[in-house]
Design a protein around this motif. Structure first.
Motif, PDB file in Angstrom:
ATOM      1  N   ALA A 235       0.874  -1.179   0.000  1.00 45.26           N
ATOM      2  CA  ALA A 235       0.000   0.000   0.000  1.00 45.26           C
ATOM      3  C   ALA A 235       0.906   1.222   0.000  1.00 45.26           C
ATOM      4  O   ALA A 235       1.627   1.464   0.977  1.00 45.26           O
ATOM      5  N   VAL A 236       0.902   1.970  -1.084  1.00 41.72           N
ATOM      6  CA  VAL A 236       1.835   3.084  -1.238  1.00 41.72           C
ATOM      7  C   VAL A 236       1.113   4.293  -1.846  1.00 41.72           C
ATOM      8  O   VAL A 236       0.035   4.169  -2.422  1.00 41.72           O
ATOM      9  N   GLY A 237       1.749   5.454  -1.693  1.00 38.64           N
ATOM     10  CA  GLY A 237       1.221   6.661  -2.313  1.00 38.64           C
ATOM     11  C   GLY A 237       0.713   7.656  -1.298  1.00 38.64           C
ATOM     12  O   GLY A 237       1.176   7.708  -0.150  1.00 38.64           O
ATOM     13  N   ASN A 238      -0.276   8.446  -1.701  1.00 39.03           N
ATOM     14  CA  ASN A 238      -0.866   9.423  -0.788  1.00 39.03           C
ATOM     15  C   ASN A 238      -1.933   8.735   0.067  1.00 39.03           C
ATOM     16  O   ASN A 238      -2.177   7.527  -0.057  1.00 39.03           O
ATOM     17  N   ALA A 239      -2.591   9.511   0.940  1.00 41.57           N
ATOM     18  CA  ALA A 239      -3.541   8.922   1.873  1.00 41.57           C
ATOM     19  C   ALA A 239      -4.690   8.210   1.155  1.00 41.57           C
ATOM     20  O   ALA A 239      -5.083   7.103   1.540  1.00 41.57           O
ATOM     21  N   ALA A 240      -5.217   8.842   0.110  1.00 42.15           N
ATOM     22  CA  ALA A 240      -6.325   8.223  -0.609  1.00 42.15           C
ATOM     23  C   ALA A 240      -5.895   6.913  -1.265  1.00 42.15           C
ATOM     24  O   ALA A 240      -6.648   5.932  -1.277  1.00 42.15           O
ATOM     25  N   GLU A 241      -4.675   6.888  -1.800  1.00 39.46           N
ATOM     26  CA  GLU A 241      -4.183   5.673  -2.459  1.00 39.46           C
ATOM     27  C   GLU A 241      -3.929   4.563  -1.442  1.00 39.46           C
ATOM     28  O   GLU A 241      -4.238   3.387  -1.704  1.00 39.46           O
ATOM     29  N   VAL A 242      -3.358   4.899  -0.299  1.00 37.39           N
ATOM     30  CA  VAL A 242      -3.109   3.886   0.733  1.00 37.39           C
ATOM     31  C   VAL A 242      -4.437   3.365   1.275  1.00 37.39           C
ATOM     32  O   VAL A 242      -4.616   2.153   1.482  1.00 37.39           O
ATOM     33  N   ALA A 243      -5.395   4.263   1.509  1.00 42.24           N
ATOM     34  CA  ALA A 243      -6.706   3.827   1.997  1.00 42.24           C
ATOM     35  C   ALA A 243      -7.398   2.926   0.985  1.00 42.24           C
ATOM     36  O   ALA A 243      -8.004   1.902   1.350  1.00 42.24           O
ATOM     37  N   ALA A 244      -7.318   3.283  -0.298  1.00 42.00           N
ATOM     38  CA  ALA A 244      -7.928   2.450  -1.336  1.00 42.00           C
ATOM     39  C   ALA A 244      -7.275   1.078  -1.373  1.00 42.00           C
ATOM     40  O   ALA A 244      -7.956   0.051  -1.540  1.00 42.00           O
ATOM     41  N   ALA A 245      -5.953   1.059  -1.207  1.00 43.16           N
ATOM     42  CA  ALA A 245      -5.253  -0.225  -1.162  1.00 43.16           C
ATOM     43  C   ALA A 245      -5.704  -1.039   0.042  1.00 43.16           C
ATOM     44  O   ALA A 245      -5.980  -2.240  -0.066  1.00 43.16           O
ATOM     45  N   ALA A 246      -5.798  -0.409   1.209  1.00 45.22           N
ATOM     46  CA  ALA A 246      -6.225  -1.127   2.417  1.00 45.22           C
ATOM     47  C   ALA A 246      -7.599  -1.745   2.225  1.00 45.22           C
ATOM     48  O   ALA A 246      -7.867  -2.866   2.694  1.00 45.22           O
ATOM     49  N   ARG A 247      -8.479  -1.036   1.534  1.00 40.41           N
ATOM     50  CA  ARG A 247      -9.829  -1.554   1.312  1.00 40.41           C
ATOM     51  C   ARG A 247      -9.820  -2.819   0.457  1.00 40.41           C
ATOM     52  O   ARG A 247     -10.771  -3.625   0.518  1.00 40.41           O
ATOM     53  N   ARG A 248      -8.778  -3.038  -0.336  1.00 39.48           N
ATOM     54  CA  ARG A 248      -8.687  -4.273  -1.117  1.00 39.48           C
ATOM     55  C   ARG A 248      -8.545  -5.481  -0.193  1.00 39.48           C
ATOM     56  O   ARG A 248      -9.132  -6.541  -0.447  1.00 39.48           O
ATOM     57  N   TRP A 249      -7.767  -5.334   0.894  1.00 39.73           N
ATOM     58  CA  TRP A 249      -7.633  -6.436   1.854  1.00 39.73           C
ATOM     59  C   TRP A 249      -8.922  -6.623   2.653  1.00 39.73           C
ATOM     60  O   TRP A 249      -9.292  -7.739   2.973  1.00 39.73           O
ATOM     61  N   VAL A 250      -9.594  -5.519   2.952  1.00 37.95           N
ATOM     62  CA  VAL A 250     -10.880  -5.601   3.649  1.00 37.95           C
ATOM     63  C   VAL A 250     -11.896  -6.348   2.778  1.00 37.95           C
ATOM     64  O   VAL A 250     -12.622  -7.232   3.245  1.00 37.95           O
ATOM     65  N   ALA A 251     -11.940  -6.001   1.504  1.00 40.18           N
ATOM     66  CA  ALA A 251     -12.861  -6.668   0.582  1.00 40.18           C
ATOM     67  C   ALA A 251     -12.559  -8.162   0.472  1.00 40.18           C
ATOM     68  O   ALA A 251     -13.453  -8.972   0.251  1.00 40.18           O
TER      69      ALA A 251
END
Length: 284
Positions: A235-251
Motif C-alpha cells: 500500500a503506497v502513495g498518498n492517503a487516498a491511495e493507501v486507503a484504497a489499497a487497504a480496502r482491497r484487503w478488507v474486501a
C-alpha cells in the motif's frame, strides 16, 4: 463492505525506548491499535507490551506473535493474565511457530511445530479461563496448574499462520488468524478458505510506504518477504491511495489491516501520524 480496524506495527528494530515513545505517540494521535513483534533478538513481546500498555491510555496493544517454542506454557499464561487484568479490553495475543532458523539457533526447534502449537495454545486458553489444567504430552506437561489471578475477561487469542495445516488449526482453535506481510488480497481469500471458520478475525500485515522512494522501498521489502506478487502486496502513495489499497484487503475478508512500515522507514513518527490522521478516517 464492512469497516475494518486500521492499525500500525511498531517494529522491534526500534530500540525499546524509541518503540515506547512511538507507541505513546500513536495513542495521542488516535491509532486504534499498535502491534508488536517478538522477533529474535530484540525486546521481548510481553515486556514490551506491558510497558506500552502502562505508558498509554486507550490504544489497543497486540502481540503478533509469541513463538511457542521459546515459551513455557504456565509463565505465558501468567503474564498474559496479569496484563489482561491490569489493562482490560486493550490486549490481543497471537501465538505462532516462530521463525524456524531462529528456533534452531536457540536450541528450541520443535520436531512437530503443529503439535506444540495445539498443546500450548489449548493449555494457555484453559488456564486463562480459570480452569485447573493437567496435561501430559510431548511438549506441554502440567499437573493441577491453576492461575491464582485469571483475567476477568480473556483477551482475544490468535494464531499466526501461513501454511494450510496451520491455517486450518487456527480455524479450529483460535478466535483469529494473523497473516504475514507480503500476503496479497488473493492470499487472504485462500487463507480464509483453509481456515474454514465463521465469525473469525483475520489480521493481515500490509507493507506500506509513502513519500519519495516509498514505492521502491515497499516493493523491495515485499520481494524480500517472499511475496508471490510484490506489486499486489503493498500500500503506497498518498492517503487516498493507501486507503484504497487497504480496502482491497478488507474486501478480501481482512478484519484488521496492520500497516507495516518498511525496515528503512525514514520517519516512523510521521508514518504513524499519516496512518492515524489521514488514512484511518478514509477506511473507517
Amino acid at each position: 463492505m464492512s469497516a475494518a480496524r486500521i492499525a500500525v506495527v511498531v517494529r522491534p528494530e526500534q530500540s525499546p525506548e524509541d518503540l515506547v515513545r512511538h507507541a505513546r505517540y500513536a495513542d495521542e494521535v488516535g491509532i486504534d491499535e499498535v502491534w508488536l513483534w517478538e522477533d529474535c533478538f530484540f525486546g521481548g513481546g510481553i515486556a514490551t507490551a506491558a510497558t506500552v500498555l502502562a505508558e498509554t491510555d486507550r490504544v489497543g496493544v497486540a502481540i503478533g506473535v509469541l513463538p511457542t517454542p521459546m515459551r513455557n506454557t504456565a509463565i505465558t499464561a501468567m503474564e498474559i493474565s496479569a496484563l489482561a487484568r491490569v489493562h482490560p479490553d486493550r490486549l490481543r495475543v497471537g501465538f505462532g511457530h516462530g521463525v524456524q532458523s531462529w528456533m534452531r539457533q536457540i536450541g528450541a526447534k520443535a520436531e512437530s511445530p503443529l503439535t506444540l502449537l495445539r498443546a500450548q495454545f489449548g493449555a494457555v486458553e484453559r488456564l486463562l479461563g480459570g480452569e485447573s489444567v493437567t496435561v501430559s504430552g510431548r511438549y506441554v506437561n502440567l499437573t493441577d496448574v491453576t492461575l491464582a489471578w485469571p483475567p476477568e475477561t480473556v483477551p482475544q487469542l490468535l494464531v499466526g499462520a501461513t501454511g494450510p495445516k496451520t491455517l486450518a488449526l487456527s480455524g479450529e482453535l483460535a478466535q483469529g488468524t494473523v497473516l504475514s506481510g507480503g500476503t496479497t488480497p488473493d492470499g487472504v481469500r485462500r487463507a480464509i478458505a483453509h481456515i474454514g471458520a465463521s465469525d473469525h478475525e483475520v489480521v493481515v500485515y500490509v507493507i506500506c510506504a509513502f513519500g519519495s522512494g516509498g514505492r521502491e522501498r515497499a516493493l523491495a521489502e515485499a520481494a524480500a518477504s517472499g511475496s508471490e506478487s510484490p506489486e499486489d502486496a503493498i500500500a503506497v502513495g498518498n492517503a487516498a491511495e493507501v486507503a484504497a489499497a487497504a480496502r482491497r484487503w478488507v474486501a478480501a475478508g481482512a478484519t484488521t489491516v496492520v500497516l507495516q512500515p518498511t525496515v528503512d522507514e525514514p520517519d516512523v513518527r510521521e508514518f504513524i501520524r499519516f496512518v492515524a490522521q489521514e488514512v484511518q478516517p478514509l477506511v473507517a
